[in-house]
Enzyme design. Structure first.
Site, PDB file in Angstrom:
ATOM      1  N   GLU A 278     -22.131  29.203  12.688  1.00 47.48           N
ATOM      2  CA  GLU A 278     -20.714  28.862  12.497  1.00 47.48           C
ATOM      3  C   GLU A 278     -20.208  29.361  11.156  1.00 47.48           C
ATOM      4  O   GLU A 278     -19.842  28.571  10.281  1.00 47.48           O
ATOM      5  CB  GLU A 278     -20.543  27.344  12.525  1.00 47.48           C
ATOM      6  N   GLY A 280     -17.680  30.617   8.392  1.00 49.90           N
ATOM      7  CA  GLY A 280     -16.242  30.602   8.128  1.00 49.90           C
ATOM      8  C   GLY A 280     -15.971  31.572   6.988  1.00 49.90           C
ATOM      9  O   GLY A 280     -15.500  32.698   7.165  1.00 49.90           O
ATOM     10  N   ARG A 281     -16.393  31.126   5.795  1.00 53.08           N
ATOM     11  CA  ARG A 281     -16.167  31.921   4.583  1.00 53.08           C
ATOM     12  C   ARG A 281     -16.656  33.366   4.722  1.00 53.08           C
ATOM     13  O   ARG A 281     -15.980  34.304   4.309  1.00 53.08           O
ATOM     14  CB  ARG A 281     -16.936  31.241   3.438  1.00 53.08           C
ATOM     15  N   ARG A 316      -9.470  25.827  -5.355  1.00 56.16           N
ATOM     16  CA  ARG A 316     -10.923  25.992  -5.497  1.00 56.16           C
ATOM     17  C   ARG A 316     -11.408  26.043  -6.953  1.00 56.16           C
ATOM     18  O   ARG A 316     -12.440  25.447  -7.271  1.00 56.16           O
ATOM     19  CB  ARG A 316     -11.421  27.213  -4.707  1.00 56.16           C
ATOM     20  N   TYR A 320     -14.015  23.145  -7.539  1.00 56.81           N
ATOM     21  CA  TYR A 320     -15.446  23.528  -7.506  1.00 56.81           C
ATOM     22  C   TYR A 320     -15.857  24.422  -8.664  1.00 56.81           C
ATOM     23  O   TYR A 320     -16.928  25.028  -8.603  1.00 56.81           O
ATOM     24  CB  TYR A 320     -15.771  24.312  -6.218  1.00 56.81           C
ATOM     25  N   CYS A 347       1.901  20.917 -13.262  1.00 53.42           N
ATOM     26  CA  CYS A 347       1.949  20.149 -14.504  1.00 53.42           C
ATOM     27  C   CYS A 347       0.628  19.455 -14.769  1.00 53.42           C
ATOM     28  O   CYS A 347       0.584  18.226 -14.860  1.00 53.42           O
ATOM     29  CB  CYS A 347       3.076  19.152 -14.419  1.00 53.42           C
ATOM     30  N   GLU A 348      -0.444  20.198 -14.813  1.00 49.56           N
ATOM     31  CA  GLU A 348      -1.699  19.594 -15.247  1.00 49.56           C
ATOM     32  C   GLU A 348      -2.642  20.653 -15.795  1.00 49.56           C
ATOM     33  O   GLU A 348      -2.638  21.801 -15.359  1.00 49.56           O
ATOM     34  CB  GLU A 348      -2.355  18.776 -14.144  1.00 49.56           C
TER      35      GLU A 348
END
Ligand code: LLP
Length: 414
Positions: A278, A280-281, A316, A320, A347-348
């Site tokens: 399976e 995905g990436r 991401r 991560y 705003c962070e």
């Protein structure tokens, strides 16, 4: 190893799939997700060649999904792994044969289970014994093909937040619970539920095929010792996704053939087991890029360069610590040798795309491209700070088409 492995296959200077990235930015605005459609089609075929026609290749929709993507998968004869009613509806709208849909998830609502049964999906992957009991009840005698998700300990060497098996992960069941789930079937007469295999997904961005092999061996051993509990002669052993891809130019590149060689050899040591994967990436990550416009520049030492997107179009880096490269389209031929702290517009302080080498004379207005954003960027996009989610453009052979339209202010207000 090198930027060429990070970029989509049909990248040529400032063009992707024969379309000028500057023109696309003019037409659709920025940030903009652009996907090299031929790269996706080639990659789907490469997986099928590498794993062979005996194996089932199921695309993990969570990495990136839309009807146009489902259509490419349907045309290539791929299966699709979905984890929500939304992914299921999109797969069906894109023409995926329902018998080739695998329904995952540690939480499936009653409505989603009902939707999957009505669609006649190929597999529902049961996450725990209680879910098995719920399924028996909801199915009420209708035919449902299932698999069990195991949770086993393997030393998966990846970021803890994308590790998905072992005692710290909430997915799947122990061998004992799997036996309990099977026993629940024995207690009910005429339930219509058939058991076709076992599933495991150990984590993401794994770069050693032997880790997948270790997991697969455990799954196969479990299957072998309980053959009589499965329906039919052939038991599916689904080893999930998680094959690693390069994000930055010094990342290792592990050819898909290396995973295929190890996993098909492991399954070939047994009879009547069918391998399922399976990815995905590893299908979509390197097919996609994101275009940004530089909006402001501050400071002289490791200057801040703020772009017009950020955590809302790609969470991401913040989630991560994911690393990316960035290239200037405006100054493509200048040396990329000055470190910039590229930040977003939210705003962070955690809204950072990363430290990137760019031409020293980069100024607001320049067009920048961030490669390897095909997976888990658009898919995880949010409307943080009420920014409309941005469109996805598929490019191929000099033609661009809108695969996912962007949201408008009206959409947000509504
Ligand atoms: N199968 C199952 C059951 C999964 O849970 C996943 C990913 C996959 C397949 C596909 O894994 P892939 O080949 O894409 O690595 N948002 C994170 C990734 C989370 C993946 C969770 N499950 C990221 O951006 O890295």
């Amino acid at each position: 190893m090198g930027l060429v492995d990070v970029l989509p296959m049909n990248w040529e200077g400032g063009a992707l799939g024969g379309c000028s990235l500057s023109d696309l930015a003019e037409t659709y605005g920025t940030p903009l997700y652009v996907v090299d459609e031929r790269h996706v089609v080639d990659r789907l075929a490469a997986f099928q060649r590498a794993f062979g026609s005996d194996a089932v290749t199921a695309y993990a929709a969570k990495a990136f999904f839309c009807v146009a993507m489902a259509e490419l998968l349907a045309a290539a004869g791929w299966w699709v792994d979905v984890v929500s009613g939304g992914e299921l509806a999109t797969a069906l709208a894109g023409g995926i044969d329902p018998g080739r849909i695998v329904v995952h998830g540690n939480v499936k609502t009653d409505a989603e289970i009902e939707q999957a049964i009505i669609a006649g999906v190929g597999r529902i992957v049961i996450d725990d014994p209680v879910e098995m009991s719920r399924l028996i009840e909801i199915a009420a005698g209708r035919q449902v093909r299932t698999m069990l998700r195991l949770n086993i300990e393997v030393g998966a060497d990846t970021h803890p937040k994308i590790r998905t098996t072992g005692s710290e992960a909430q997915f799947g069941m122990s061998e004992q619970q799997a036996d309990e789930a099977i026993t629940r079937l024995d207690r009910v007469a005429g339930h219509g539920i058939t058991l076709h295999g076992l599933h495991i997904h150990i984590g993401s961005q794994l770069r050693d095929p032997q880790i997948h092999r270790m997991a697969l061996d455990q799954v196969m051993a479990f299957a072998e010792t309980r053959r009589d509990r499965f329906t039919g002669k052939v038991i599916d052993v689904d080893v999930g996704g998680g094959f690693g891809v390069p994000y930055v130019d010094d990342d290792p590149v592990i050819p898909i053939e290396s995973y295929a060689a190890v996993l098909t050899a492991a399954v070939d040591e047994h009879v009547n087991l069918r391998l399922m994967i399976e990815p995905g990436r590893s299908v979509i990550a390197n097919a996609g890029v994101t275009l940004y416009r530089a909006m402001s520049r501050k400071g002289s030492e490791r200057p801040f360069l703020a772009v017009d997107g950020g955590i809302s179009d790609n969470p991401r880096p913040a989630l991560y610590d994911a690393r990316y490269e960035m290239r200037s389209i405006t100054r493509a031929d200048s040396p990329h040798d000055i470190p910039f702290r590229v930040v977003g517009r939210h705003c962070e302080t955690s809204d950072r795309l990363g430290e990137m080498l760019l031409p020293g004379d980069t100024v607001p207005g320049d067009l920048l491209v961030m490669p390897a954003t095909g997976a888990y960027a658009h898919a995880m996009a949010s409307r943080y700070n009420m920014l409309p989610r941005r469109p996805v453009i598929f490019v191929a052979d000099g033609q661009a088409r809108v695969a996912v339209p962007g949201e408008t202010l009206d959409d947000l207000v509504r």
